[in-house]
Design a protein around this motif. Structure first.
Motif: not given
Lengths: 343, 307
Positions: A244, A246-249, B52, B77, B80, B84-85, B159
């Protein structure tokens, strides 16, 4: 009325604090129980050692049986075992560790003289080993099977399997005595040179004496920090919260630093605290090899006599510090982990 | 909006190459909820991870807003923030040592969004945790499963993404909580225009929330189309089999044979070893990869006979 709000506030806070306090107290109670058992064990354990301290102290001089009896009486060894035991317990609970047979001085004084150099050596070694182990373990566990992982795990395991005395002697041979083209740069024994200068020069001199014993200790023990850290980081790598993040950047290095490592540190904290307990005891082997004037060497000499009071004193100090640190580890763990904290 | 074009993903598995995703075309439009359905190991989670940008494709491309996804750090980035996940297990998706506030604020902090506290509060209340301040200092273990999943969703919403990729978002929740979370996803779509790709093995879930369904088998989409059409008149024998084992179905088709192994993909139609209606062509002639079409379509030799 201002009493009511403050009372309700207290109501909200006390259960948590009470729980923590109760937990700490129950742990302390357990520790006290362990310590009293250690006191009992200490006394009887060392009486099982072969050898007669009185004869050993006579150092081969011819002594009449009367003289031996007199010496025995002086040391209190002519009394019955139960009598000796109760005497020992009575003294110990009053923090009196008795008088050394060999040195004829209070054990507490002897320990006081030696503890500084032991803490210096083992403390430094512990800090280096923990830092090195945690750093390498975290990196190795983050990318399992990588070249870094295989390399550092293999080296640490090889060093861990090496007997301390063998590695110590090897280092002495190579770096203190010198082999072939390698000059012996480090001193072979002790904590300071006879002609050590004052001030900063003295610090440098002690540091030079510390290199080899410290290296030996670090090499032999850092693997356990590495392995514990590696496996607990490995546990975190596959966690969903890592994905999670990572997926947020979040950058890979930051995911490791901010998420995986702090969570993985929990089991390592316990290990480190347990090891702090052993720091006090020093490393008997390393101190003996490098003639480091610490508690380990004191203990080693005491066994050879056998100097019962000195052995009991050092042994008690070592075990009590291990027990105390274990207890602290439990309490600290409690404070660090929010899941355990409220449970 | 979000599109996979001829996407394939490979893993090395005990010396052999496993094609977890083997040529997939799939599109999720703006404000659309697409369900990706399939059994365990069919590659649906890998496909989600690749969409993703967590996994790099071996072939094909991911398109976002008509542009191919770049794997350069900076562009990834920025991506992202858009996609989102939400993962299956909310307990695992939350760092146990972080408070709710910390968890939700992580995304805004990474992307340096202004007004962090307001963003977090908004995200929490949009996810149905109201008043949000009450949850700020809670730890995940103090919350119920449904609340935890709402925190995870709030973390994604913070986000302000356009697309949510949810991997089995309700599989680990109680039946009663399940409905609430699904209602939340639908409301987010209506209120914010959020698109979603919902990965699931549960056809009932697909029926409840998805506009379109894509059925995946062994790394490929075998059937796709509007939910009603696919689930009420399935064309592919695999979809038929999946539907037939629902409790209300009169006649059950139980699939035989081994579960598929992505390191050994059968020749011809990849479903033929387990298919009920297999005939000559199925064993030898490979099928075309389905395009990312809106209408109902299926990859099956039988259909070609009919057409």
């Amino acid at each position: 009325m201002t009493v009511a709000p403050s009372a309700s506030q207290e109501l909200e806070e006390t259960p948590v604090r009470n729980g923590m306090l109760r937990y700490a107290l129950s742990k302390a109670g357990g520790a006290l129980l362990s310590i009293s058992m250690v006191i009992v064990a200490t006394f009887f354990l060392f009486r099982l050692l072969p050898g007669d301290p009185v004869r050993a102290l006579a150092q081969g001089r011819n002594m009449t049986p009367e003289q031996l009896d007199l010496e025995r009486h002086r040391l209190g060894l002519d009394k019955s075992l139960p009598e000796q035991f109760f005497q020992f317990v009575k003294q110990t609970v009053q923090f009196d560790l008795g008088t050394s047979y060999e040195y004829k001085r209070p054990v507490l004084d002897l320990i006081g003289e030696r503890i500084g150099s032991t803490l210096l050596l083992t403390g430094t070694a512990l800090v280096i080993a923990v830092t090195l182990g945690i750093w390498q373990g975290a990196r190795a566990g983050w990318k399992p099977g990588s070249r870094f992982d295989r390399f550092s795990t293999a080296i640490s395991l090889v060093l861990w399997s090496v007997p301390t005395f063998w590695l110590g002697l090897l280092l002495l041979m190579v770096f203190a005595a010198g082999v072939g083209p390698i000059p012996g740069v480090f001193p072979t024994r002790g904590i300071e040179s006879v002609d050590a200068p004052d001030g900063f020069g003295y610090v440098l001199d002690v540091a030079k004496h510390m290199v080899l014993p410290c290296l030996t200790m670090v090499a032999v023990v850092y693997a356990q920090y590495l392995l514990v850290m590696r496996s607990s980081v490995l546990d975190e790598v596959g966690q969903d919260y890592v994905t999670t993040a990572r997926a947020k950047g979040l950058k890979d290095d930051d995911v490791r630093r901010k998420h995986a490592v702090p969570n993985a540190l929990l089991p390592t904290v316990t290990l480190v605290f347990m090891r702090i307990g052993f720091v006090v005891g020093g490393a008997v082997t390393v101190e003996a090899i490098f003639s480091w004037p610490g508690l380990g060497q004191l203990f080693y000499e005491a066994i050879r006599v056998p100097d019962f009071t000195l052995m009991q004193g050092t042994f008690l100090l070592i075990t009590v510090s291990v027990i105390v640190m274990n207890t602290l580890a439990d309490v600290v763990y409690h404070l660090l982990d929010p899941r355990v904290r409220s449970a | 909006m979000l599109e996979a074009r001829n996407l394939s993903v490979e893993f090395a598995s005990r010396g052999r190459r496993a094609r977890a995703v083997d040529g997939v075309n799939l599109a999720v439009g703006a404000g659309e909820i697409v369900a990706l359905v399939g059994e365990s190991g069919c590659g649906k989670t890998t496909l989600a991870r690749t969409l993703l940008g967590l996994e790099k494709p071996a072939g094909g491309e991911v398109f976002y807003d008509g542009k191919p996804l770049s794997y350069k750090a900076r562009e990834l980035k920025a991506y992202r923030r858009r996609v989102q996940l939400v993962l299956q297990d909310p307990t695992g998706s939350l760092n146990p040592r972080q408070t709710v506030y910390e968890a939700v604020a992580e995304g805004p902090r990474i992307h340096k969004l202004p007004d962090e506290e307001k963003v977090v509060a908004d995200a929490l209340s949009r996810a149905g945790l109201r008043p949000p301040e009450r949850f700020f200092l809670r730890y995940p273990h103090e919350l119920s499963g449904g609340q935890r999943q709402r925190v995870v969703i709030a973390g994604a919403l913070a986000l302000n993404p356009d697309v949510l990729i949810a991997d089995e978002p309700v599989a680990s929740l109680d039946a009663s909580v399940r409905g609430e979370i699904l209602a939340l996803l639908l409301r987010l779509r209506d209120d914010l225009g959020l698109s979603a790709l919902v990965v699931t093995h549960d056809l009932g879930l697909a029926w409840n929330i998805a506009d379109r369904v894509a059925v995946m088998y062994l790394g490929r989409i075998v059937e796709s189309g509007p939910t009603e059409q696919v689930l009420q008149s399935p064309q592919h024998p695999y979809t038929k089999a999946l539907l037939s084992v629902l409790p209300e179905s009169p006649e059950k088709i139980v699939l035989t044979g081994e579960p598929p192994d992505p390191t050994r993909i059968p020749s011809g139609c990849r479903f033929h070893p387990r298919c009920q209606v297999v005939f000559g062509d199925c064993r030898t002639v490979p099928l075309q990869i389905l395009p990312a079409a809106e209408t109902q379509q299926a990859a099956c030799h039988l259909l070609k006979l009919d057409g």
